[in-house]
Design an enzyme around this catalytic site. Sequence first.
Site, mmCIF file in Angstrom:
data_model
loop_
_atom_site.group_PDB
_atom_site.id
_atom_site.type_symbol
_atom_site.label_atom_id
_atom_site.label_comp_id
_atom_site.label_asym_id
_atom_site.label_seq_id
_atom_site.Cartn_x
_atom_site.Cartn_y
_atom_site.Cartn_z
ATOM 1 N N SER A 1 4.515 -1.949 1.500
ATOM 2 C CA SER A 1 3.543 -0.918 1.799
ATOM 3 C C SER A 1 3.745 0.656 1.689
ATOM 4 O O SER A 1 2.532 1.388 1.475
ATOM 5 C CB SER A 1 2.602 -1.449 3.007
ATOM 6 O OG SER A 1 3.304 -1.217 4.419
ATOM 7 N N LYS B 1 3.022 3.278 8.584
ATOM 8 C CA LYS B 1 2.013 3.920 7.949
ATOM 9 C C LYS B 1 1.956 5.287 8.013
ATOM 10 O O LYS B 1 2.693 5.888 8.794
ATOM 11 C CB LYS B 1 0.705 3.212 7.955
ATOM 12 C CG LYS B 1 0.655 1.955 7.983
ATOM 13 C CD LYS B 1 0.784 1.127 6.878
ATOM 14 C CE LYS B 1 0.613 -0.471 6.689
ATOM 15 N NZ LYS B 1 1.259 -1.100 5.650
#
Length: 186
Positions: free
Chosen positions: A39, A80
């Site tokens: 990701s 993230k």
Amino acid sequence: MEKLKSEWFDWIKALLIAFGLFFIIRTFFFAPIVVDGPSMMQTLHDGDQMIVNKFIYQMHEPERFDIVVFHASDRKDFIKRVVGLPREHVAVEDDVLYINGKKVEEPFLQERKDKMPSYQPLTGDFQLEGLPGGYETIPEGHVLVLGDNRNNSTDSRILGLISMDQIVGKTGLIYWPLDRIQILHD
């Protein structure tokens, strides 16, 4: 015999102090984490080992594009990038990030965009209001996070906004594998 006991006591005392310091540092200041999944590609690779600075947000709030580790669930931490900050409206249209209606460059995405077919967007269009929670602006004590591999990331578009209470810390140092050792810059 008394000298031998004294030496053993000194060694045991030194080891207990070392373990105590390690525990304090690991619990309150720094911790290792391993990137799990794609990701954050191209910035981070699956298996990269990093150091998390756990105390930095005790001194100041997260900044745009910080890479953070947060508790996504009781058993899983995610890595993230902070994209939206409190009191901001966030939208993406035609692969362009807009904060409060103004275009914001994301240079860390360029390598990923270059590898994508021209007809396939990296980030699907969205507005803050369409995310879980339906907020018009990001409330205090929350941030919006996105993975750099936007078309393959479970982030605020699915999870909703991330509370500051969920954030473990900021990361920016890859220490393993050796050929990936680096300090990441925003």
